[in-house]
Design a protein around this motif. Structure first.
Motif, short mmCIF file in Angstrom:
data_model
loop_
_atom_site.label_atom_id
_atom_site.label_comp_id
_atom_site.label_asym_id
_atom_site.label_seq_id
_atom_site.Cartn_x
_atom_site.Cartn_y
_atom_site.Cartn_z
N LEU A 195 0.83 -1.20 0.00
CA LEU A 195 0.00 0.00 0.00
C LEU A 195 0.86 1.25 0.00
N TRP A 196 0.32 2.32 -0.54
CA TRP A 196 0.91 3.66 -0.41
C TRP A 196 0.06 4.43 0.57
N SER A 197 0.73 5.19 1.45
CA SER A 197 -0.01 5.91 2.47
C SER A 197 0.79 7.11 2.98
N ASP A 198 0.10 8.14 3.42
CA ASP A 198 0.74 9.27 4.10
C ASP A 198 0.74 9.09 5.61
N GLN A 199 0.17 7.99 6.07
CA GLN A 199 0.12 7.70 7.50
C GLN A 199 0.85 6.39 7.78
N PRO A 249 -5.03 -1.80 -1.79
CA PRO A 249 -3.63 -2.10 -2.06
C PRO A 249 -3.25 -1.83 -3.51
N LYS A 250 -1.97 -1.67 -3.72
CA LYS A 250 -1.41 -1.56 -5.06
C LYS A 250 -1.13 -2.94 -5.65
N ALA A 251 -0.78 -3.88 -4.79
CA ALA A 251 -0.42 -5.23 -5.24
C ALA A 251 -0.54 -6.19 -4.07
N VAL A 252 -0.52 -7.48 -4.40
CA VAL A 252 -0.55 -8.53 -3.39
C VAL A 252 0.57 -9.51 -3.70
N VAL A 253 1.34 -9.87 -2.67
CA VAL A 253 2.49 -10.77 -2.83
C VAL A 253 2.25 -12.04 -2.03
N PHE A 254 2.40 -13.18 -2.70
CA PHE A 254 2.33 -14.48 -2.04
C PHE A 254 3.75 -15.04 -1.93
#
Length: 239
Positions: free
Chosen positions: A19-23, A133-138
């Motif tokens: 995720l991208w976030s400012d918090q 989310p921007k992406a999901v990683v397994f």
């Protein structure tokens, strides 16, 4: 958020949301400013339930800064570090035959840059309803990887819907995946073949990453796919 895919492939770690976030989450683990660290070590921690955060000053290394999308490499030393080891205070990696090949590789990396202060790794189960989310990683073993590669090709007539690129571990799990998210037909990416990153992950694991929208598409296909049939049941039993 629960994942049908994770359940179907009997994943014993959490899928990790990027995720991208400012918090920054209050309970996030984070590298200390100016200290070296491998992004993949925190990806592994996120797959075990932790939340990790990065900003431009806590990327861990110059490769992590690029892999997370904070800034580009600066030329001069990096092309030697990746190749012949000259002009470096530490041993070169010798992953490219010469500096020119290394420079061309660096230029080929996606121009994906964070538009927020933080990049966050979250276990998928901790992603909140207002977050996307921007992406999901397994993080998967060989049997689970076979299932994900097959699923990525299930809903398309073509054969190349999962692929693998040379690059750092954080390249293959983050910026290359985000770049796929810009494509009309994004691919799933196999990653963590980088020897330098493998030291920070269990020896039997690789990554399989999906842009978030592609992840959602494949979540909807699980019940109609081979993942509910006898052949996969036999494999699932031994995972």
């Amino acid at each position: 958020m629960k994942s049908k895919i994770a359940e179907a492939i009997k994943l014993n770690r959490e899928p990790v949301a990027i995720l991208w976030s400012d918090q920054k989450p209050e309970d996030a683990i984070q590298f200390k400013e100016g200290r070296w660290g491998c992004v993949i070590s925190l990806l592994s921690q996120a797959s075990k339930g932790k939340i990790a955060a990065f900003d431009e000053k806590t990327c861990g290394c110059v490769g992590g800064a690029k892999g997370l999308g904070f800034k580009d490499y600066e030329s001069g030393e990096i092309e030697h570090f990746l190749s012949d080891g000259e002009k470096c205070e530490r041993e070169g990696e010798f992953y490219k035959k010469n500096p020119e090949y290394a420079r061309k590789f660096i230029k080929s990396l996606p121009d994906i840059f964070v538009s927020t202060e933080y990049v966050i790794f979250k276990p998928l189960s901790k992603v909140e309803a207002n977050e996307e989310p921007k992406a999901v990683v397994f993080l998967v073993n060989a049997d689970q990887l076979s299932g994900l590669v097959t699923l990525a090709n299930f809903d398309r007539p073509t054969k190349d819907n999962a692929t693998i690129f040379f690059g750092a571990g954080c390249h293959s799990t983050i910026i290359e995946v985000l770049n796929q998210g810009l494509s009309e037909e994004p691919k799933g990416l196999i990653g963590l073949t980088d020897p330098s990153a493998r030291k920070f992950i269990d020896q039997d694991l690789l990554s399989f990453s999906l842009p978030y929208q592609r992840f959602l598409e494949l979540e909807d296909e699980v019940e109609n796919s081979f993942l509910t049939k006898e052949t996969w049941a036999d494999i699932k039993e031994r995972i």
